[in-house]
Enzyme design. Structure first.
Site, PDB file in Angstrom:
ATOM      1  CE1 TYR A  95       7.387   8.015  10.550  1.00 54.77           C
ATOM      2  CE2 TYR A  95       7.522  10.414  10.703  1.00 54.77           C
ATOM      3  CZ  TYR A  95       7.447   9.262   9.943  1.00 54.77           C
ATOM      4  OH  TYR A  95       7.444   9.347   8.569  1.00 54.77           O
ATOM      5  CB  SER A 148      -0.920   0.021   1.231  1.00 58.25           C
ATOM      6  OG  SER A 148      -0.151   0.077   2.427  1.00 58.25           O
ATOM      7  CB  ILE A 161       5.233   5.789  -0.645  1.00 60.43           C
ATOM      8  CG1 ILE A 161       4.605   7.111  -0.195  1.00 60.43           C
ATOM      9  CG2 ILE A 161       6.455   6.076  -1.520  1.00 60.43           C
ATOM     10  CD1 ILE A 161       5.487   7.936   0.725  1.00 60.43           C
ATOM     11  CE  LYS A 190      10.294   7.446   8.812  1.00 59.28           C
ATOM     12  NZ  LYS A 190      10.443   6.363   7.817  1.00 59.28           N
ATOM     13  CB  SER A 206       9.777  11.468   7.359  1.00 55.71           C
ATOM     14  OG  SER A 206       9.015  12.579   7.762  1.00 55.71           O
TER      15      SER A 206
END
Length: 327
Positions: free
Chosen positions: A200, A56, A58, A204, A187
Site C-alpha cells: 500500500y 462508500s 470518502i 501511494k 495517503s
C-alpha cells in the site's frame, strides 16, 4: 547584525508555527487557511465531476459535498445498489439538482479495456468533464517478507495503474478543452513509511511520483493536479484490505475512534475545499499524525532518529489511530 538576528527569529517562528499549529488543526496550514479565506466549495457549482470508488467511504461523502455545491456528478464503483443509494442522497441534499445531473455508471477499474468506453459515456452524457477524482482503492495489513508478489501486482493494478489509465484519458480531453483538474486520493503513506502496509505504501508513493511529474509537465497549462493525503479517517476500510496472501481480505471491522481519526464527513469537506482552491497537495489528519508529518518534512534528519526512538509499536498505534486509548 541586527538584520541577521531578525532574519533568524523569523525562521525560528516559521518552524515553530509548523510545529505548534498542527496541534490544534486537522489539516495542513494552507488547507486550513483556504477553508477560511479561500474559495468556497460552492464555487464549483455547475462543474462536471467524475468520482471513482463513490459507493462508500470518502468517495461517497465527497459526492454529498459536491452535490450540495451544485456539481453534476458521475458516480462509479462496482456496487450498483450502493451507488443508487448515494445518488438518491445527493438529490435529497440538493433539490435544485435533477435526476439527469447525477449519473450512476458501474465500473470495474481493473478492466482497463472498459475505461475508454466509460470516458466516452461521460462526455456523451454531459458534453465535457471538468474534474476527475481518482478515489477508489484498498489498504493493506501484512508482514513485509510474507507478501506474495501477486498481492503487489493486484494492489498496483487497482491503486495505481487504474488511476493512471483513466487520468491519461482525462488529460488528453483537458488539453483539447483547455482546462481540467485531476484529483488523487492518496495517503500520508505516500511520503511517510507505513508499517505492515508495504505494498500500500509503495503504491501511494508511486501515485505521488506519477502525478507530481504530471504537475511539472503541465504547470504552464490550465490542467491542475490535487493530491489529497489523509491520515487515519473513520471509514470501514479494514474489512476490504489486502493481506500478504492473494485473494484474502483482512476482514476486521474498523474501530470507531473520533478522537484520533478524522470523520469521513470532515475529510470530504476538506477535500472539497482543496479541489475548489486547486491546491497541489494537502494533508488531512488529527494532531498526533499531523505533527509527525510536519516533523518529517521540516526536520528530516531529526525525524529519522525520532521515528526510531518512538518504536514500531507506537508508530503502529498512530497508523491505526489507537494512541488516544493509551492516554
Amino acid at each position: 547584525m541586527a538584520l541577521l538576528a531578525i532574519f533568524g527569529l523569523l525562521i525560528l517562528l516559521y518552524y515553530l508555527a509548523y510545529l505548534i499549529l498542527p496541534s490544534i488543526l486537522d489539516c495542513d496550514l494552507m488547507l486550513a487557511y483556504k477553508e477560511i479565506f479561500g474559495k468556497p466549495v460552492s464555487s464549483l457549482k455547475g462543474k462536471v465531476v467524475w468520482i471513482t470508488g463513490a459507493s462508500s467511504g470518502i468517495g461517497e461523502h465527497l459526492a454529498y459535498v459536491l452535490a450540495k455545491a451544485g456539481c453534476k456528478l458521475i458516480l462509479s464503483a462496482r456496487r450498483v445498489a450502493e451507488l443508487q443509494q448515494v445518488k438518491k442522497r445527493c438529490l435529497e441534499g440538493n433539490k435544485s439538482l435533477s435526476d439527469d445531473d447525477v449519473e450512476v455508471y458501474p465500473l470495474d477499474l481493473l478492466d482497463e479495456d472498459s475505461h475508454k468506453k466509460a470516458f466516452l459515456h461521460v462526455i456523451d452524457k454531459f458534453g465535457k468533464l471538468d474534474i476527475l477524482v481518482n478515489n477508489a482503492g484498498r489498504s493493506q495489513r501484512a508482514q513485509w517478507e510474507e507478501i506474495e508478489m501477486t498481492v503487489d501486482r493486484e494492489m498496483f493494478d487497482l491503486n495505481v495503474f487504474s488511476c493512471i489509465s483513466l487520468s491519461r484519458l482525462a488529460v488528453k480531453h483537458f488539453l483539447q478543452t483547455g482546462t481540467g483538474q485531476i484529483v488523487i486520493n492518496s495517503s500520508v503513506a505516500g511520503f511517510l513509511p507505513a508499517i505492515k502496509s508495504a505494498t500500500y505504501c509503495g503504491a501511494k508513493h508511486a501515485l505521488h511520483g506519477y502525478f507530481k511529474s504530471l504537475m511539472m509537465e503541465h504547470h504552464e497549462s490550465n490542467i491542475d493536479v490535487t493530491i489529497v493525503s489523509p491520515g487515519p479517517v473513520q471509514t470501514d476500510f479494514l474489512a476490504e484490505s489486502f493481506t500478504e496472501k492473494a485473494g484474502e481480505k483482512y476482514g476486521v471491522k474498523t474501530e470507531v475512534d473520533n478522537k484520533s481519526k478524522v470523520s469521513v464527513e470532515r475529510c470530504a469537506i476538506l477535500m472539497g475545499v482543496a479541489i475548489a482552491n486547486k491546491l497541489d497537495e494537502v494533508w488531512i489528519a488529527k494532531p498526533t499524525a499531523l505533527r509527525l508529518v510536519y516533523i518529517f518534512y521540516c526536520f528530516p534528519n531529526f525525524a529519522k532518529w525520532f521515528m526510531k526512538s518512538l518504536g514500531t509499536k507506537y508508530l503502529m498505534k498512530v497508523r491505526d489511530a489507537q494512541v488516544s486509548k493509551q492516554n
